[in-house]
Design a protein around this motif. Structure first.
Motif, short mmCIF file in Angstrom:
data_model
loop_
_atom_site.label_atom_id
_atom_site.label_comp_id
_atom_site.label_asym_id
_atom_site.label_seq_id
_atom_site.Cartn_x
_atom_site.Cartn_y
_atom_site.Cartn_z
N GLY A 67 1.16 -3.11 5.37
CA GLY A 67 0.30 -3.85 4.27
C GLY A 67 -0.01 -3.12 2.76
N GLN A 68 0.92 -2.11 2.40
CA GLN A 68 0.88 -1.35 1.41
C GLN A 68 1.10 -2.20 0.10
OE1 GLN A 68 2.60 -0.10 4.12
NE2 GLN A 68 2.19 1.59 4.33
N GLU A 69 1.00 -1.91 -1.10
CA GLU A 69 1.29 -2.38 -2.22
C GLU A 69 0.42 -3.88 -2.17
OE1 GLU A 69 2.97 -0.99 -5.37
OE2 GLU A 69 1.94 0.56 -3.76
N ILE A 70 -1.01 -3.86 -2.07
CA ILE A 70 -1.57 -5.14 -1.98
C ILE A 70 -1.07 -6.22 -0.98
CG2 ILE A 70 -3.17 -6.46 -3.47
CD1 ILE A 70 -1.51 -5.03 -6.00
N GLY A 71 -0.69 -5.47 0.00
CA GLY A 71 -0.01 -6.23 1.03
C GLY A 71 1.32 -7.15 0.87
N LEU A 72 1.90 -6.68 -0.27
CA LEU A 72 3.17 -7.37 -0.86
C LEU A 72 4.28 -6.67 -0.59
CD1 LEU A 72 1.79 -8.61 -4.40
CD2 LEU A 72 2.15 -10.01 -2.32
N ARG A 73 4.13 -5.12 -0.32
CA ARG A 73 5.48 -4.46 -0.08
C ARG A 73 5.18 -3.49 0.95
NH1 ARG A 73 8.42 0.72 -0.69
NH2 ARG A 73 10.55 0.15 -1.26
N ALA A 74 5.82 -3.57 2.30
CA ALA A 74 5.41 -2.52 3.47
C ALA A 74 6.23 -1.39 3.10
CB ALA A 74 5.54 -3.17 4.46
N GLY A 75 5.76 -0.21 3.57
CA GLY A 75 6.38 0.94 3.40
C GLY A 75 5.42 1.95 2.63
N THR A 76 5.67 3.18 3.14
CA THR A 76 4.96 4.45 2.52
C THR A 76 5.27 4.63 1.12
OG1 THR A 76 4.47 5.43 4.80
CG2 THR A 76 4.15 6.76 2.75
N GLU A 77 4.20 4.65 0.18
CA GLU A 77 4.69 4.77 -1.15
C GLU A 77 5.26 6.10 -1.67
OE1 GLU A 77 0.88 1.85 -0.82
OE2 GLU A 77 1.58 3.70 -0.04
N ASN A 78 6.07 5.96 -2.75
CA ASN A 78 6.75 7.30 -3.16
C ASN A 78 5.76 7.69 -4.47
OD1 ASN A 78 7.90 9.02 -4.76
ND2 ASN A 78 9.73 7.79 -5.00
N VAL A 79 4.89 8.46 -4.18
CA VAL A 79 3.71 8.91 -4.98
C VAL A 79 4.24 9.62 -6.09
CG1 VAL A 79 1.42 10.23 -5.55
CG2 VAL A 79 1.91 8.87 -3.28
N ALA A 80 5.25 10.71 -5.96
CA ALA A 80 5.81 11.33 -7.01
C ALA A 80 6.52 10.60 -7.85
CB ALA A 80 6.52 12.45 -6.32
N GLY A 81 7.34 9.51 -7.19
CA GLY A 81 8.05 8.73 -8.25
C GLY A 81 7.24 7.95 -9.03
N ALA A 82 6.13 7.45 -8.58
CA ALA A 82 5.29 6.45 -9.15
C ALA A 82 4.69 7.17 -10.33
CB ALA A 82 4.08 6.07 -8.47
N ILE A 83 4.26 8.47 -10.33
CA ILE A 83 3.73 9.16 -11.25
C ILE A 83 4.88 9.49 -12.34
CG2 ILE A 83 2.78 11.56 -11.96
CD1 ILE A 83 1.72 11.63 -9.05
N SER A 84 6.21 9.87 -12.23
CA SER A 84 7.00 10.16 -12.91
C SER A 84 7.52 8.92 -13.77
CB SER A 84 8.44 10.54 -12.10
OG SER A 84 9.50 10.99 -13.07
N MET A 85 7.38 7.91 -12.97
CA MET A 85 7.83 6.54 -13.72
C MET A 85 6.73 6.27 -14.61
SD MET A 85 8.85 2.91 -12.13
CE MET A 85 9.62 1.85 -13.36
N ALA A 86 5.67 6.76 -14.55
CA ALA A 86 4.31 6.24 -15.37
C ALA A 86 4.65 6.97 -16.69
CB ALA A 86 3.08 6.47 -14.67
#
Length: 414
Positions: free
Chosen positions: A242-261
């Motif tokens: 149920g990750q990503e507002i229930g739209l995309r299952a899987g543990t999120e890549n926090v480091a990648g998300a910060i870098s992309m931002a």
């Protein structure tokens, strides 16, 4: 330790991947390491990690001019491009007039992530219509739209072609789909913006565009990280936690998300919204304007090399204003008579330059679908190579590339 200049020297394959912004990636990894817990965990450490992830989403949204509620993190451009196809598999089966599972329309110049996924959908009973571009590599919007009917479920048209740099009429298609479907269900419209984000001004939240694919490593972020813009919620295919507002299952890549931002904040050119065409990142926009001038000079110089032809050839003769409107200044494709593309790539590599024959995702295949769809003759297509630039491509380095091309041309005299 190499200098900053050495890091970029001779690299002209930015469309395949961009050199990482090392400082951003280091800082992002450090922040994520300090909040290493699973963002789905309900303890204090998990809540901190989730807060960091949401902060990254909000930063991405601000740079892209959209709501954070419309963004989900993915593993990259391929997954983001697959999303609208896979969401169709969640639909209840419907009997269409053409006795298929429904029709999907794509352009013939799409990235393999779209083209090959469309083939897979064909095997599942969907009707696939592929629209060839004009000789200039640009899809005629009218020809695409005339194929839309009551059976059409999905339309795919990329923003910028990854081989020719041709800018596609995505806004016109979006506008016309709304008009022609007034009062009835509109097919979903998906845009592959992998070669557009960070390269040309782009409006993600343009009315009529339903999904947009973005990849981090095309704008100096990490590989294996992407974004999907969703104008409205769609049925997810990847299910689980149920990750990503229930739209995309899987543990999120926090480091990648910060870098992309951080990379979007530094490199994105996206206007804030449909009614405001201002550029929030003036520094990146100045680099864009500098590249326009540099590309014009590059085109003029390689056009003077014997046996060299631009693909498409019309690009050489366009006025500057029209050229920028129709082509990304970051990608130039050309053929060199009697020099196979692979030979040119190797010859330049031996001289310290990196280019490609096209999409890095298709280098093991001998065919050139994009060029074939443009009716480029096989002999010319086999000698075509792609030069792609970045904000750090130095003018002196480009001049050295021109010299190397002339030297190689002399070796392979016609």
């Amino acid at each position: 330790m190499t200098s900053s200049d050495d890091f970029f020297q001779g690299y002209f394959d930015w469309a395949a991947t961009t050199p990482p912004d090392i400082l951003i990636q280091q800082e992002s990894m450090l922040r994520a390491s300090e909040c290493f817990a699973n963002p789905s965990s309900v303890h204090k450490a998990g809540i901190q990690a989730k807060s960091l992830l949401q902060e990254a989403r909000e930063r991405c949204a601000k740079s892209l001019g959209v709501s954070p509620n419309n963004l989900i993190f993915t593993s990259g451009g391929t997954e983001s491009n697959h999303w609208p196809f896979l969401s169709l598999l969640q639909r209840p089966k419907t009997k269409f007039s053409d006795k298929s599972q429904g029709t999907i329309i794509i352009s013939a110049i799409e990235h393999p992530a779209i083209r090959e996924m469309a083939e897979s959908m064909k095997n599942l009973g969907y009707n696939i219509i592929s629209i060839k571009p004009e000789r200039n590599g640009i899809v005629n919007a009218e020809k695409l739209l005339e194929k839309v009917n009551e059976n059409t479920l999905l339309v795919c048209l990329m923003a910028v072609n990854n081989e020719t740099g041709a800018i596609q009429p995505i806004y016109k298609v979006a506008d016309e789909l709304i008009k022609m479907c007034a009062g009835k269900k509109k097919p979903k419209f998906h845009v592959d913006a992998v070669q557009a984000i960070g390269k040309i001004p782009l409006l993600l939240n343009y009315e009529g565009i339903d999904t947009v694919a973005i990849s981090a490593h095309k704008l100096r972020g990490p590989k294996g990280m992407g974004l999907l813009y969703l104008a409205k919620r769609q049925e997810p295919f990847l299910r689980g936690g149920g990750q990503e507002i229930g739209l995309r299952a899987g543990t999120e890549n926090v480091a990648g998300a910060i870098s992309m931002a951080a990379c979007l904040e530094k490199y994105a050119l996206t206007p804030i919204n449909r009614t405001d065409s201002s550029i929030p990142n003036q520094k990146a926009f100045n680099k864009y304007k500098e590249q326009i001038e540099s590309t014009f000079q590059f085109i003029e110089q390689i056009s003077n090399i014997k046996g060299c032809k631009l693909i498409p050839e019309v690009r050489k003769d366009l006025e500057p204003a029209e050229n920028v409107k129709l082509f990304s200044p970051w990608i130039v494709q050309a053929s060199f008579e009697n020099i196979p593309g692979e030979v040119m790539v190797r010859a330049l590599s031996e001289r310290g330059f990196s280019i490609s024959t096209g999409s890095a995702c298709s280098t093991k295949k001998l065919s050139r679908p994009v060029l074939e769809s443009m009716d480029i003759k096989k002999a010319q297509a086999s000698t075509a190579v792609r030069f792609s630039f970045g904000a750090e491509s130095a003018k002196d380095d480009i001049q050295s590339l021109i010299q190397a091309l002339n030297q190689i041309r002399e070796i392979f005299k016609v």
